[in-house]
Scaffold this active site. Sequence first.
Site, PDB file in Angstrom:
ATOM      1  N   ARG B  18      48.259  71.167   8.151  1.00  0.00           N
ATOM      2  CA  ARG B  18      46.859  71.060   8.564  1.00  0.00           C
ATOM      3  C   ARG B  18      46.798  70.489   9.982  1.00  0.00           C
ATOM      4  NH1 ARG B  18      47.210  69.563   3.265  1.00  0.00           N
ATOM      5  NH2 ARG B  18      45.936  70.779   1.812  1.00  0.00           N
ATOM      6  N   GLU B  79      52.300  78.249   9.382  1.00  0.00           N
ATOM      7  CA  GLU B  79      50.865  78.438   9.124  1.00  0.00           C
ATOM      8  C   GLU B  79      50.143  77.144   9.472  1.00  0.00           C
ATOM      9  OE1 GLU B  79      49.871  79.065   5.003  1.00  0.00           O
ATOM     10  OE2 GLU B  79      47.749  79.287   5.396  1.00  0.00           O
ATOM     11  N   ASN B  83      40.548  73.013   9.108  1.00  0.00           N
ATOM     12  CA  ASN B  83      39.304  72.830   8.365  1.00  0.00           C
ATOM     13  C   ASN B  83      38.202  72.615   9.400  1.00  0.00           C
ATOM     14  OD1 ASN B  83      40.221  72.915   5.537  1.00  0.00           O
ATOM     15  ND2 ASN B  83      41.441  71.139   6.139  1.00  0.00           N
ATOM     16  N   HIS B 108      59.612  66.906   8.510  1.00  0.00           N
ATOM     17  CA  HIS B 108      59.460  67.519   9.834  1.00  0.00           C
ATOM     18  C   HIS B 108      59.728  69.011   9.769  1.00  0.00           C
ATOM     19  CE1 HIS B 108      63.822  66.310   9.622  1.00  0.00           C
ATOM     20  NE2 HIS B 108      63.956  67.564   9.980  1.00  0.00           N
ATOM     21  N   LYS B 138      71.205  56.636  17.647  1.00  0.00           N
ATOM     22  CA  LYS B 138      72.627  56.919  17.370  1.00  0.00           C
ATOM     23  C   LYS B 138      72.976  58.376  17.594  1.00  0.00           C
ATOM     24  CE  LYS B 138      73.394  53.325  13.868  1.00  0.00           C
ATOM     25  NZ  LYS B 138      73.565  53.072  12.426  1.00  0.00           N
ATOM     26  N   MET B 139      72.075  59.268  17.179  1.00  0.00           N
ATOM     27  CA  MET B 139      72.396  60.691  17.218  1.00  0.00           C
ATOM     28  C   MET B 139      71.972  61.297  18.562  1.00  0.00           C
ATOM     29  SD  MET B 139      71.469  61.769  13.286  1.00  0.00           S
ATOM     30  CE  MET B 139      69.835  61.002  13.320  1.00  0.00           C
ATOM     31  N   GLU B 154      61.592  68.346  15.143  1.00  0.00           N
ATOM     32  CA  GLU B 154      62.973  68.074  15.540  1.00  0.00           C
ATOM     33  C   GLU B 154      63.465  69.185  16.463  1.00  0.00           C
ATOM     34  OE1 GLU B 154      65.725  67.934  12.264  1.00  0.00           O
ATOM     35  OE2 GLU B 154      67.298  66.963  13.444  1.00  0.00           O
TER      36      GLU B 154
END
Lengths: 163, 163
Positions: B18, B79, B83, B108, B138-139, B154
């Site tokens: 939404r 999609e 509203n 996500h 860290k990543m 992401e």
Amino acid sequence: MPRSAETASFKFNHTMLRVKDPKVSLDFYTRIIGMNLLTEKKFSDFTLYFLAFDVDNKFDSLNDEEKANEARSREGVLELTHNHGTESDPNFQGYASGNSDPGKGFGHIAIAVDNIQKACARFEQLGVPFKKKLTEGKMKNIAFMLDPDGYWVEVVPSTFGRD
Amino acid sequence: MPRSAETASFKFNHTMLRVKDPKVSLDFYTRIIGMNLLTEKKFSDFTLYFLAFDVDNKFDSLNDEEKANEARSREGVLELTHNHGTESDPNFQGYASGNSDPGKGFGHIAIAVDNIQKACARFEQLGVPFKKKLTEGKMKNIAFMLDPDGYWVEVVPSTFGRD
């Protein structure tokens, strides 16, 4: 509008949902829904499971490394995140489906099928709970099932002339 | 595990979120993210927008009916549900991202890109807010952006050897 060079390589790789119990959810998304587990990544506190439909019938020919690569590079991947311990924690409240307040925002994932009557009859036979059966409500051409965590899984016809 | 005949036609068609303001969200998912709007369906109270990446570079050759069919039959469709009225309602509280309580569950969506350094540099230049930049945490091989409603997007590398 043609794709710009800057975004030409982009793909909608995956959607991530948190799940309480991976055994229950993996059974649902593989045996009942028909996805394959491509790869899993275990960390100290959580484990990630990456699933996808074998739309090109090629997963059987891939080794583990190739399957992991497939999970990163294709579209239509479902990532399930299991935070260790939720499956046996009596105080775990469960995850929000995203379809009621508070927490409303996320709506659903959707599975396209070629024969929706047959697909939904099979899901019913397998005991999957429905939010809206094919025969209920105004829209007789779609159904909404509930996955083990209560997330909505829409079933839509992939053939033309859906509405 | 080969696909059973019963689920052989199944595809992971779409993910629904939404959104408060479709103008803002469509600009984000087309101009910045690089998706194309395939079709929209307007109802009395809400409108649905179906977007996807033109991974096969074929959208330009499709008419409106074929684009609508594409949105129903392929994988990797997003999609967006609007509203009517939320975009101008001062009392609208916004939608939950799914990543904090209450409402935690949905995590996500993820975009796979061939050159993540370049892609993230461009997103930063375009002013996209980040939950985690490529260089943070860290990543160092993934980033998390925020879409206009605060949903996490992401960014992951689609090439092998991500980690």
